[in-house]
Design a protein around this motif. Structure first.
Motif, PDB file in Angstrom:
ATOM      1  N   ILE A 118       0.835  -1.206   0.000  1.00  0.00           N
ATOM      2  CA  ILE A 118       0.000   0.000   0.000  1.00  0.00           C
ATOM      3  C   ILE A 118       0.867   1.253   0.000  1.00  0.00           C
ATOM      4  O   ILE A 118       0.511   2.273  -0.609  1.00  0.00           O
ATOM      5  CB  ILE A 118      -0.987   0.015   1.197  1.00  0.00           C
ATOM      6  N   LYS A 124      -9.537   2.904  -0.308  1.00  0.00           N
ATOM      7  CA  LYS A 124      -9.050   2.115  -1.434  1.00  0.00           C
ATOM      8  C   LYS A 124      -9.969   2.254  -2.650  1.00  0.00           C
ATOM      9  O   LYS A 124      -9.509   2.477  -3.771  1.00  0.00           O
ATOM     10  CB  LYS A 124      -8.930   0.651  -1.023  1.00  0.00           C
ATOM     11  N   ASN A 184       0.715   6.571  -6.910  1.00  0.00           N
ATOM     12  CA  ASN A 184      -0.468   7.410  -7.145  1.00  0.00           C
ATOM     13  C   ASN A 184      -0.099   8.891  -7.091  1.00  0.00           C
ATOM     14  O   ASN A 184      -0.505   9.689  -7.949  1.00  0.00           O
ATOM     15  CB  ASN A 184      -1.548   7.123  -6.096  1.00  0.00           C
ATOM     16  N   VAL A 186      -3.077  -0.717  -6.915  1.00  0.00           N
ATOM     17  CA  VAL A 186      -3.887  -0.393  -5.737  1.00  0.00           C
ATOM     18  C   VAL A 186      -4.958  -1.452  -5.508  1.00  0.00           C
ATOM     19  O   VAL A 186      -5.349  -1.729  -4.364  1.00  0.00           O
ATOM     20  CB  VAL A 186      -4.506   1.022  -5.859  1.00  0.00           C
ATOM     21  N   SER A 227       1.962   1.724  -3.548  1.00  0.00           N
ATOM     22  CA  SER A 227       0.806   2.193  -4.316  1.00  0.00           C
ATOM     23  C   SER A 227       0.556   3.681  -4.095  1.00  0.00           C
ATOM     24  O   SER A 227       0.314   4.440  -5.036  1.00  0.00           O
ATOM     25  CB  SER A 227      -0.439   1.391  -3.919  1.00  0.00           C
TER      26      SER A 227
END
Length: 415
Positions: A6, A70, A13, A182, A9
């Motif tokens: 995470i 998420k 992002n 993700v 990710s």
């Protein structure tokens, strides 16, 4: 390592939205060349991005935990990917405006979700400040990457060439890969869930109550002023390089990347440094240094003339110096965001993140519009001298924020 997927990710992002959101400076320059619009008309692109961020943030901030961090990130990534694949086939100014609006709306979802996620995967205030700085540094790496990507596709010889639109196909593919990542990254969001039975109206009421706290008000002023400074410089730096320093368009965009790289380095170092020293002392020193750099760098641009650029040594010294302001501004935004979030319970992080995004977007939009107006009517040097005013105001606001933070901590301890 715990939370590794995470974290990766979140980094990616932010990197991708750094590319898209801050391509506005490049696109402002290209809009003037490709569409023939004025500087003030091109500045509207910043508003399409930032006003959308503000509106969507205000709408979703109070109930984004119901959607889930998420799932919100998945929606944001998918929307921008679709927009990137559509725009190159249309190539109209309104299509570009709409793409920035979509990107702004999606970033509202991403930023609130990322800030909320950081609260879920860190356990101490120092860990929170450090991770926030690293995340924001990836945003700056994205900005730097964007300058290289866009400059590669820009045709200096033909202002009417639409070749630069092809970059969106590549960016759209990156967004699809980020969406996949993700989707496979686990995230426990139970600590951020709202109380059972809480109504949407109550969520908005809680957000307004949060905005009435003196600590939050002082923070909001700091965030607004910081983004006003950063965006007024970053969005207009390619145009400054082109119109004031007389550099070719592609080189103007590349040289603007120095600010992104210096900011990224500054935030990486801040991620380490802020574990050891007071955030307030660090940020105050940085603001004084940034003001000093403005006073040193802008006069260097006063005697600039047209240049024939064959090597990097032919680029004027001023083009290298002024973007270094990013290094000194770098620690401010992630540090103040972390401080305010660290002072609040985790179940309020989503709502507070929404307020952060709203007022940051408003600051960015106003900064770019003011700079565009001054640039058009009074010249680029005057426009960049304008940054001294909000820098001075932010220094005072930061002092008040630090006082409110201390008072809030005392009141919380006593209660």
């Amino acid at each position: 390592m715990e939370f590794l997927k995470i974290k990766i990710s979140v980094f990616i992002n932010y990197l991708l939205f750094g590319i898209m959101l801050n391509s506005v400076g490049t696109v402002i320059l290209q809009a003037q060349r490709y569409y023939g619009v004025s500087a003030s008309s091109a500045a509207v692109l910043e508003a399409f991005k930032d006003i959308t961020i503000a509106v969507v943030s205000f709408i979703v901030a109070s109930f984004i935990t119901r959607i889930g961090y998420k799932k919100s990130m998945q929606i944001g990534l998918a929307a921008v990917a679709i927009g990137c694949f559509i725009v190159p086939s249309i190539k109209t100014f309104i299509a570009v405006k709409l793409l920035f609006a979509i990107t702004g709306a999606s970033f509202a979802l991403i930023k609130i979700s990322v800030f909320g996620t950081i609260g879920l995967i860190t356990k101490t205030e120092k860990a929170h400040v450090s991770l926030m700085s690293f995340v924001e540094s990836f945003f700056m790496i994205g900005i730097l990457s964007g300058y290289f990507l866009f400059s590669y596709f820009i045709d200096d010889a033909d202002a009417a060439s639409g070749r630069w639109f092809s970059v969106y196909y590549l960016i759209g593919a990156f967004y699809l890969l980020a969406l996949l990542l993700v989707s496979i990254s686990p995230l426990d969001e139970s600590a951020a869930k709202p109380e059972p039975g809480m109504k949407f109206r109550q969520s908005y009421t809680d957000m307004l109550k949060l905005l009435m706290l003196p600590l939050v008000v002082s923070f909001v002023i700091c965030a607004f002023l910081y983004v006003l400074i950063e965006q007024s410089i970053m969005s207009w730096l390619p145009t400054f390089n082109n119109k004031v320093l007389h550099l070719p368009s592609s080189i103007s965009v590349l040289m603007a990347g120095i600010m992104a790289s210096s900011t990224a380095i500054g935030r990486f170092l801040a991620g380490v440094l802020l574990k050891r020293i007071s955030w307030y002392i660090c940020l105050t020193v940085c603001l004084f240094a940034a003001a000093g750099l403005v006073l040193i760098a802008i006069p260097l641009a006063s005697n600039a003339g047209p240049y024939e650029i064959r090597t990097w040594a032919d680029v004027p010294f001023a083009a290298y110096i002024f973007p270094l302001i990013g290094f000194f501004l770098a620690p401010i935004y992630p540090a103040i965001n972390s401080v305010i979030l660290g002072a609040l319970p985790k179940n309020q992080h989503g709502t507070m993140s929404g307020l952060i995004v709203v007022f940051s977007a408003l600051g960015g939009s106003l900064g770019s519009l003011i700079t565009g107006y001054i640039f058009q009517h009074y010249g680029g040097q005057t426009a960049f001298y304008f940054s001294l005013l909000p820098i001075a105001t932010l220094t005072v606001a930061l002092f008040l924020f630090q006082k409110m933070k201390t008072r809030h901590l005392i009141e919380h301890t006593l209660s």
